[in-house]
Structure formats: structure tokens, C-alpha cells
Design a protein around this motif. Structure first.
Motif, short mmCIF file in Angstrom:
data_model
loop_
_atom_site.label_atom_id
_atom_site.label_comp_id
_atom_site.label_asym_id
_atom_site.label_seq_id
_atom_site.Cartn_x
_atom_site.Cartn_y
_atom_site.Cartn_z
N LEU A 1 14.87 27.29 42.65
CA LEU A 1 15.76 27.22 43.82
C LEU A 1 17.23 27.26 43.41
CD1 LEU A 1 13.91 24.61 46.08
CD2 LEU A 1 14.12 27.08 46.43
N VAL A 2 17.57 26.56 42.33
CA VAL A 2 18.96 26.57 41.85
C VAL A 2 19.36 28.01 41.51
CG1 VAL A 2 20.48 25.86 39.96
CG2 VAL A 2 18.94 24.20 41.00
N SER A 3 18.51 28.68 40.73
CA SER A 3 18.80 30.04 40.31
C SER A 3 18.96 30.97 41.51
CB SER A 3 17.67 30.54 39.41
OG SER A 3 17.67 31.93 39.32
N GLY A 4 18.00 30.91 42.44
CA GLY A 4 18.03 31.81 43.59
C GLY A 4 19.23 31.57 44.49
N LEU A 5 19.54 30.30 44.74
CA LEU A 5 20.65 30.00 45.64
C LEU A 5 21.99 30.42 45.03
CD1 LEU A 5 19.56 26.54 47.11
CD2 LEU A 5 19.61 28.78 48.26
N ILE A 6 22.17 30.14 43.74
CA ILE A 6 23.44 30.51 43.12
C ILE A 6 23.60 32.03 43.09
CG2 ILE A 6 24.72 30.52 40.93
CD1 ILE A 6 23.78 27.68 40.54
N ALA A 7 22.50 32.74 42.81
CA ALA A 7 22.58 34.21 42.79
C ALA A 7 22.94 34.75 44.17
CB ALA A 7 21.26 34.80 42.31
N THR A 8 22.34 34.15 45.23
CA THR A 8 22.61 34.65 46.58
C THR A 8 24.06 34.39 46.98
OG1 THR A 8 20.32 34.09 47.09
CG2 THR A 8 21.74 34.61 48.95
N ILE A 9 24.54 33.18 46.67
CA ILE A 9 25.93 32.86 47.00
C ILE A 9 26.88 33.67 46.13
CG2 ILE A 9 27.66 31.00 47.02
CD1 ILE A 9 25.19 29.07 47.42
N GLY A 10 26.51 33.82 44.84
CA GLY A 10 27.42 34.48 43.90
C GLY A 10 27.38 35.99 43.94
N ASN B 1 28.28 38.19 45.99
CA ASN B 1 29.53 38.83 46.40
C ASN B 1 30.76 38.25 45.72
OD1 ASN B 1 28.64 40.78 48.34
ND2 ASN B 1 28.07 39.04 49.64
N THR B 2 30.62 37.05 45.15
CA THR B 2 31.82 36.38 44.66
C THR B 2 31.98 36.43 43.14
OG1 THR B 2 30.53 34.35 44.81
CG2 THR B 2 32.06 34.76 46.59
N TYR C 1 26.20 37.84 38.50
CA TYR C 1 25.57 36.74 39.23
C TYR C 1 24.22 36.34 38.64
CZ TYR C 1 22.79 40.36 41.53
OH TYR C 1 21.95 41.40 41.76
N ILE C 2 23.49 37.30 38.05
CA ILE C 2 22.16 36.97 37.52
C ILE C 2 22.28 36.02 36.34
CG2 ILE C 2 20.12 37.87 36.33
CD1 ILE C 2 20.28 40.34 38.06
N ILE C 3 23.17 36.36 35.39
CA ILE C 3 23.25 35.52 34.19
C ILE C 3 23.93 34.19 34.51
CG2 ILE C 3 25.41 36.52 33.25
CD1 ILE C 3 22.29 35.47 31.22
N VAL C 4 24.90 34.18 35.43
CA VAL C 4 25.53 32.91 35.82
C VAL C 4 24.49 32.00 36.46
CG1 VAL C 4 27.21 31.85 37.38
CG2 VAL C 4 27.85 33.88 36.07
N ALA C 5 23.70 32.56 37.39
CA ALA C 5 22.65 31.77 38.05
C ALA C 5 21.62 31.28 37.04
CB ALA C 5 21.97 32.61 39.14
N ALA C 6 21.23 32.18 36.11
CA ALA C 6 20.20 31.82 35.13
C ALA C 6 20.68 30.69 34.22
CB ALA C 6 19.82 33.05 34.30
N PRO D 1 18.29 40.42 47.09
CA PRO D 1 17.82 41.53 47.93
C PRO D 1 16.98 41.08 49.13
CG PRO D 1 16.76 41.58 45.78
CD PRO D 1 17.80 40.52 45.72
N ILE D 2 16.38 39.88 49.06
CA ILE D 2 15.60 39.40 50.20
C ILE D 2 16.50 38.82 51.28
CG2 ILE D 2 13.93 37.64 50.96
CD1 ILE D 2 12.35 38.12 48.45
N PHE D 3 17.45 37.98 50.91
CA PHE D 3 18.24 37.25 51.90
C PHE D 3 19.48 38.00 52.39
CE2 PHE D 3 15.81 33.73 50.08
CZ PHE D 3 15.42 33.08 51.23
N LEU D 4 20.00 38.94 51.58
CA LEU D 4 21.24 39.61 51.96
C LEU D 4 20.94 40.97 52.60
CD1 LEU D 4 23.30 38.87 48.71
CD2 LEU D 4 23.29 37.57 50.85
N ASP D 5 21.72 41.32 53.64
CA ASP D 5 21.54 42.65 54.23
C ASP D 5 22.38 43.67 53.45
OD1 ASP D 5 24.14 42.27 55.00
OD2 ASP D 5 23.69 41.93 57.12
N ASP D 6 22.43 44.91 53.96
CA ASP D 6 23.10 45.97 53.21
C ASP D 6 24.57 45.69 52.94
OD1 ASP D 6 20.80 47.38 53.01
OD2 ASP D 6 21.14 48.58 54.82
#
Lengths: 232, 107
Positions: free
Chosen positions: A191-200, A202-203, A209-214, B52-57
Motif C-alpha cells: 500500500l505504501v508503494s502504490g500510494l506514493i507512486a500514484t501521488i508521485g 505527476n510530481t 516515481y517507481i524507484i522513489v515509491a519502492a 495506470p489503474i487509478f489515474l486517467d489519461d
């Protein structure tokens, strides 16, 4: 059957189901390469020289956006930085090999090959020929990736985008984690990895973002492990 | 594009794969380190799965009009119960197709 050949075949069989989503992914990559006009040789050349699907697509995206070479190369490095961790995990089993083997096995070490061969190594720790498993799984990935790249180059955009075949990539990685679903600590790390990647996504710059989250998730894993050891 | 860019990218990628296999000797890692490294798949794969699951295009979190989340939940349930890799992938993909055709009308 010869024992080495048996191990090699086991590697091929173990990784095969994970190759199903790789085919559409390779085709999509081939199509993108042709759409961007870098030609068939360079499109295939990227697949052979880099041999890392996600990083190849990132490279093409950034190149078409007119980004500088330095940023492109940093991004490729950031996307592929996870391999450093795979190498650290596998080194325990591969450290006794000759340099030639280390070079060959490094070249074919993909996410999928790492996942299945790491499992095999853990279960067959005493086996001296266990590296044949990684050779089998790695070269299966390699062969499928090159063939599907060529298919993408030849077929062009006949694969309808609506089918969402790129979603199968997420599903493969999800399926590779099923043995972790029952472990509480692993779920927290995931969950930590996935959430940080999703937030990161764009930022964080350079697609890092993958290696930062990992790495953040690994720090959490380290804390959880140390807390556990203290309790005992 | 220059071939040199491709070759540099290839070298960088190879170094990420080769460095630790080349540098680390057996038994250099203690049990604690090994235990932490056993979390590597759990630490990396979700970072590939989630965006890719949670974010749109356009890169914005989309929770409502998003069949991928539901399909991923079905896949997780099947993976949890069956522990079978192929079943997990297929249930995820088939439920995704079902959702986009009949529920979300994306096609």
C-alpha cells in the motif's frame, strides 16, 4: 533429460503464462515506435539494446516531446533503477558464477524472469545449476519481446485500443504478488508503494516515481522487520 | 534520434541489472538484510500497478468512472483464494471487458 536442460525448461515453463500480456505490450510498443517515425530498425534496435519495455516507451514519449538527451537518459535510469534491487536479491544465488554468466543473466533479467526465478532459487538453494532457470525464463522474455516488437512494426495499429490490453500489464504484476496477499506486513509495504507512486506520478521528476515509491516502501519494510526482531 | 542515445540508454539499463550481481559477494548480506530484501517485489510491483489503474489519461485520480479498479478487486479476490497466477490475470481481464462493455459503456 539432462539436469541443466530440465532446469532451463522449468524456467521457460514457469515464465510462460506471464508472457501472455507481454505480447500486446510489445505490439503496442512497436506501433508507437512506427507512429513516431523512428523506423523499423531503431524500433527493434531499442528492444534489443535496452530490452526494458516500460523504459523504451518512456524514452519514445520523451523523445517525441523534444526533451533533452540528459533528461531522457536520467528517466531511463530512474525507470530501470528497480533492477538494482533485483540484482541485490539475486546476487546471493549468482555470486559464484563466472563473469560471462553474470553478464548474460544480467542482460535478460526482467521483472517477470526475476519473479519466477527468485521463487525457484529460494526453493532450490542447494542446486548448483539453478542459474539455468533464470537463463530459461530470461531468454523466453527476450524472444517474446523481440517477436512482439516485430509484430507491432509489421501490423501497425490494428490492435483496437478500446480492449484495454495495456491493463493486462498491471494484472500481471498484481498476479505476481498473490503469495504476498496473506501477509500483513507485505500488504502494508504494497500500500505504501502504490500510494506514493500514484501521488508521485505527476510530481516526482524524471519518471522516478517507481524507484522513489519502492525505496520508501523498503524503508517501511525495514522498520517493520526490525520491530519484529526486537519483540522476539 | 541518434543511435548513440539508444546505446547510452542500453548501457545505463545494463548497469542497473549488472551492478549488484557483479559487486555483491555471497554472505556479504546478513539475515536482516536478506529479510528486508525479500520485500522487494512487494515494494516495487505496486508502484507499477497503481498509477495506470487509478489515474486517467490526464494523470488525475479517477475513482468513479473507472472499471479498472473493480476489475483489479475481482483479480485480487481470485488471487487471494486460488493462489493461481493465470486465473488471476484472466479473471481480471475478463471482468474488465465485461465492465467496459455492459456496465460502463466505454465501447
Amino acid at each position: 533429460m539432462n539436469k541443466r536442460l530440465k532446469t532451463l525448461t522449468k524456467g521457460i515453463i514457469d515464465v510462460s503464462p506471464l508472457m501472455i500480456p507481454v505480447v500486446p505490450f510489445g505490439i503496442i510498443y512497436g506501433v508507437i515506435g512506427m507512429d513516431l517515425g523512428i523506423g523499423p530498425y531503431m524500433t527493434l534496435g531499442l528492444s534489443i539494446i535496452i530490452f526494458g519495455g516500460a523504459s523504451q516507451i518512456v524514452l519514445l514519449q520523451l523523445f517525441s516531446g523534444g526533451v533533452s538527451s540528459l533528461v531522457i537518459l536520467s528517466s531511463v535510469g530512474a525507470v530501470n533503477a528497480r533492477h538494482v534491487l533485483y540484482g541485490a536479491v539475486l546476487s546471493e544465488h549468482l555470486s559464484g558464477l563466472k563473469l560471462f554468466w553474470k553478464i548474460i543473466l544480467s542482460y535478460v533479467m526482467t521483472d517477470q524472469a526475476f519473479a519466477v526465478s527468485n521463487d525457484y532459487f529460494k526453493k532450490n538453494n542447494k542446486d548448483n545449476d539453478q542459474h539455468y532457470h533464470l537463463l530459461g525464463s530470461g531468454f523466453t522474455c527476450w524472444t517474446i519481446w523481440q517477436i512482439s516488437t516485430i509484430l507491432g512494426i509489421v501490423l501497425g495499429s490494428v490492435v483496437p485500443e478500446e480492449l484495454g490490453l495495456s491493463f493486462t500489464i498491471s494484472l500481471t504484476f498484481l498476479a505476481l504478488l498473490i503469495s504476498d496477499f496473506r501477509k500483513f506486513k507485505n500488504i502494508i509495504v504494497m500500500l505504501v508503494s502504490g500510494l506514493i507512486a500514484t501521488i508521485g506520478y505527476n510530481t516526482i521528476p524524471f519518471k522516478a516515481y517507481i524507484i522513489v515509491a519502492a525505496l520508501t516502501a523498503l524503508i517501511v519494510a525495514a522498520l517493520l522487520t526490525l520491530m519484529d526482531l526486537k519483540k522476539k | 534520434m541518434h543511435w548513440s542515445l539508444i546505446i547510452y540508454a542500453g548501457i545505463i539499463t545494463f548497469v542497473t541489472r549488472f551492478s549488484m550481481i557483479f559487486l555483491l559477494k555471497e554472505d556479504i548480506l546478513n539475515n536482516k538484510a536478506k529479510k528486508i530484501l525479500s520485500f522487494v517485489p512487494a515494494a516495487i510491483f505496486p508502484a507499477i500497478i497503481f498509477p495506470p489503474i487509478f489515474l486517467d489519461d490526464s494523470g488525475i485520480v479517477d475513482l468513479e468512472n473507472n472499471p479498472k479498479i473493480l476489475a483489479a478487486i475481482f483479480a485480487i479476490i481470485v488471487g487471494f483464494l486460488s493462489k493461481n497466477v493465470i486465473a488471476t490475470i484472466f479473471v481480471g481481464l475478463i471482468s474488465y471487458w465485461f465492465l467496459i462493455f455492459f456496465i460502463f459503456n466505454k465501447i
